[in-house]
Enzyme design. Sequence first.
Site, PDB file in Angstrom:
ATOM      1  N   ARG A  24       0.843  -1.197   0.000  1.00 28.09           N
ATOM      2  CA  ARG A  24       0.000   0.000   0.000  1.00 28.09           C
ATOM      3  C   ARG A  24       0.870   1.235   0.000  1.00 28.09           C
ATOM      4  O   ARG A  24       1.760   1.385   0.838  1.00 28.09           O
ATOM      5  CB  ARG A  24      -0.907   0.022   1.235  1.00 28.09           C
ATOM      6  N   SER A 116      -7.939  -1.093   0.829  1.00 29.25           N
ATOM      7  CA  SER A 116      -8.925  -1.379   1.875  1.00 29.25           C
ATOM      8  C   SER A 116      -9.589  -0.147   2.481  1.00 29.25           C
ATOM      9  O   SER A 116     -10.282   0.567   1.800  1.00 29.25           O
ATOM     10  CB  SER A 116      -8.261  -2.232   2.945  1.00 29.25           C
ATOM     11  N   HIS A 117      -9.321   0.101   3.760  1.00 27.77           N
ATOM     12  CA  HIS A 117      -9.992   1.198   4.468  1.00 27.77           C
ATOM     13  C   HIS A 117      -9.245   2.520   4.291  1.00 27.77           C
ATOM     14  O   HIS A 117      -9.696   3.542   4.789  1.00 27.77           O
ATOM     15  CB  HIS A 117     -10.074   0.861   5.956  1.00 27.77           C
ATOM     16  N   ASP A 288     -15.976  -1.414   4.818  1.00 31.74           N
ATOM     17  CA  ASP A 288     -14.841  -0.617   4.344  1.00 31.74           C
ATOM     18  C   ASP A 288     -14.764  -0.631   2.818  1.00 31.74           C
ATOM     19  O   ASP A 288     -15.624  -1.230   2.141  1.00 31.74           O
ATOM     20  CB  ASP A 288     -13.526  -1.071   4.982  1.00 31.74           C
ATOM     21  N   ASP A 290     -13.041  -2.160   0.537  1.00 25.80           N
ATOM     22  CA  ASP A 290     -13.010  -3.418  -0.221  1.00 25.80           C
ATOM     23  C   ASP A 290     -13.967  -4.473   0.321  1.00 25.80           C
ATOM     24  O   ASP A 290     -13.962  -5.616  -0.140  1.00 25.80           O
ATOM     25  CB  ASP A 290     -11.588  -3.979  -0.285  1.00 25.80           C
ATOM     26  N   ASP A 292     -14.369  -6.101   3.226  1.00 31.65           N
ATOM     27  CA  ASP A 292     -14.100  -7.205   4.155  1.00 31.65           C
ATOM     28  C   ASP A 292     -14.342  -6.824   5.611  1.00 31.65           C
ATOM     29  O   ASP A 292     -14.423  -7.687   6.471  1.00 31.65           O
ATOM     30  CB  ASP A 292     -12.694  -7.805   3.940  1.00 31.65           C
ATOM     31  N   ARG A 293     -14.460  -5.526   5.911  1.00 33.47           N
ATOM     32  CA  ARG A 293     -14.727  -5.126   7.300  1.00 33.47           C
ATOM     33  C   ARG A 293     -16.189  -4.808   7.519  1.00 33.47           C
ATOM     34  O   ARG A 293     -16.898  -4.424   6.578  1.00 33.47           O
ATOM     35  CB  ARG A 293     -13.936  -3.866   7.643  1.00 33.47           C
ATOM     36  N   THR A 357      -1.773 -10.416  13.921  1.00 33.43           N
ATOM     37  CA  THR A 357      -2.675  -9.535  13.184  1.00 33.43           C
ATOM     38  C   THR A 357      -2.589  -9.780  11.674  1.00 33.43           C
ATOM     39  O   THR A 357      -1.498  -9.826  11.118  1.00 33.43           O
ATOM     40  CB  THR A 357      -2.305  -8.077  13.496  1.00 33.43           C
ATOM     41  N   GLU A 376     -11.095 -10.279  14.038  1.00 23.48           N
ATOM     42  CA  GLU A 376     -10.097  -9.341  14.525  1.00 23.48           C
ATOM     43  C   GLU A 376     -10.825  -8.143  15.114  1.00 23.48           C
ATOM     44  O   GLU A 376     -11.936  -7.803  14.691  1.00 23.48           O
ATOM     45  CB  GLU A 376      -9.209  -8.863  13.377  1.00 23.48           C
ATOM     46  N   SER A 378     -10.232  -5.237  14.567  1.00 22.45           N
ATOM     47  CA  SER A 378     -10.260  -4.173  13.577  1.00 22.45           C
ATOM     48  C   SER A 378     -11.466  -4.315  12.625  1.00 22.45           C
ATOM     49  O   SER A 378     -11.346  -4.065  11.442  1.00 22.45           O
ATOM     50  CB  SER A 378      -8.965  -4.199  12.782  1.00 22.45           C
ATOM     51  N   LYS A 389     -11.881 -12.087   5.510  1.00 21.67           N
ATOM     52  CA  LYS A 389     -12.973 -11.609   6.339  1.00 21.67           C
ATOM     53  C   LYS A 389     -14.064 -11.085   5.416  1.00 21.67           C
ATOM     54  O   LYS A 389     -13.809 -10.766   4.257  1.00 21.67           O
ATOM     55  CB  LYS A 389     -12.504 -10.556   7.330  1.00 21.67           C
TER      56      LYS A 389
END
Length: 560
Positions: A24, A116-117, A288, A290, A292-293, A357, A376, A378, A389
């Site tokens: 990233r 991601s986020h 988020d 992408d 997954d959250r 993590t 997680e 997060s 996730k």
Amino acid sequence: MTLTSVKVPTTAFADQKPGTSGLRKKVKVFMQKHYTENFIQSILNVLGEALQGSTLIVGGDGRYFSKQAINMIIRITAANGVRKLIIGKRGILSTPAVSNLIRKYKVLGGIVLTASHNPGGINNDFGIKYNTENGGPAPDAFTNAIFEQTKTLAEYKTCVDLDCDFQEIGEQSFKVDNREFTVDVIDAAEDYVVLMKEIFDFDKLRALIKGQDGKGFNVLIDSMNGVTGPYVQKIFLDELKADQNAVTRIIPLDNFGEIHPDPNLTYAKELVDKVKADTKYDLGAAFDGDGDRNMIIGSQAFFVTPSDSLAVIANNLQCIPYFRKHGVHGFARSMPTGAAVDRVAAKLKKEMFVVPTGWKYFGNLMDAGRLSLCGEESFGTGSDHIREKDGVWAVLAWLSIIEHKKMGVKQILEEHWKEYGRNYFTRYDYEEVESEAANKMMTHLNNIIASGELIGKTFDIQGKSFKVKLTDDFSYVDPIDKSVTRNQGLRIMFEDGSRLVFRLSGTGSSGATIRLYADSYEQTNVTADAQEMLKPLVQVALDVSKLKEFTGRQEPTVIT
Ligand code: VG1
Ligand code: CO
């Protein structure tokens, strides 16, 4: 017409080390000449022979620079002997959807374009991540091998004349160096919706949302302008028949509408405020960039910590058809995650694993049939239906529990705490701290932990007393392949079961982010305010780490 590939000389970059979840960086870093091409070629070099005649999945959260990156991937994979790419329409695929497609079509792997986020847009972040054939993020050995490649890469192969559009669904075939090369552009959500319908009872969920006597269960689902929009549209609107007002920000934007697509109390404030203000809402959820959250809030924005969410789902898996069919094997959490799920595992007599993590550490356990559900702190929750996730899955799991128990979110939590006691949990994030200052603080902590000087020491703070029992630097031995992962977080554990963890983020793109995790268990005092409860413990953390002195930061950027 046969297209021919060429070799392009390039110079290696020194900074292409993948972090917690892929590489990233700022978009402008990826825009440097050869930068993105080099990283793609390095992934392919690690795949080696397996690449010849293979199929890969390609897609991401649609953030700025995705189109350019996908064009490069098409040309470079074609030149390297890949047989076929399956690409989400317009390059859109959520991270869980990529994981599903890899598994469903039994392909070699997938390239996921996301940070991601992290915020998107020309001045923000881009990311590239490789997922292996089990559908999960590449393990450390693989990402380390990519990094090694990037350090010495001298050329990449590409097919400059290959022009392939991926805006519309359909198959296109090419001849590259006399080999067949096919690009199959598919609907982003279709396969994923099929999977969700196999896992959950959609009739029951539809009935829950519709309700009786005109009083349905009101949800507000916030895609935060990220990739989940098309999935939310199909599942919540088309399948579950929620009304249009039940969803918000469901069009993926390449800069996420200039917000952080990060579902927490700070960055998803718009959702929190709406649910707080309007008592008609029974549940709010956000995802988020992408997909997954997930963040779950109940009526009047009652907040469910991800650690509690995991424990509640673990305790109620029997109401989800998938788990009735496949059984429930073990549970797992990442080390900084609150230990609420451990209590459920003990009661249900399931194996419990604590891993570093990052979702990549769950994969081996799932593949070995020893792990069914994990999470997680997060905002990540998921199961062995895929190897990532899964935000939308988590909301459907919660709705299944609500439907089954005929209770609201808050009531479910209160019942859970009454039975198990409560692990109060909070995380403080100090974002974009100057790297040198953050490193100095970690070195200071490392030294006092390595020397063992804290052990036996008592901290009397705000009327509470904390005696240090143990300190360490978390390391993990994978129970399946025995690989060892070190330096995964500095821990201070106290006699009363309270715990502090410090680590540096591996997903940021500039400066350093310090994460401070505090958690503490209460058997009976379960309905207090978490921030109030944990204040003394956090003060111990600030005193011991000298965080304010080292960083100059008086307050965290985000509190969860
Ligand atoms: C963070 C989270 C971690 C999560 C990772 C990727 O990593 O803490 O739990 O797995 O992001 O999530 P770090 O190293 O910044 O703490 V995602 O949704 O950004 O791919
Ligand atoms: Co994500």
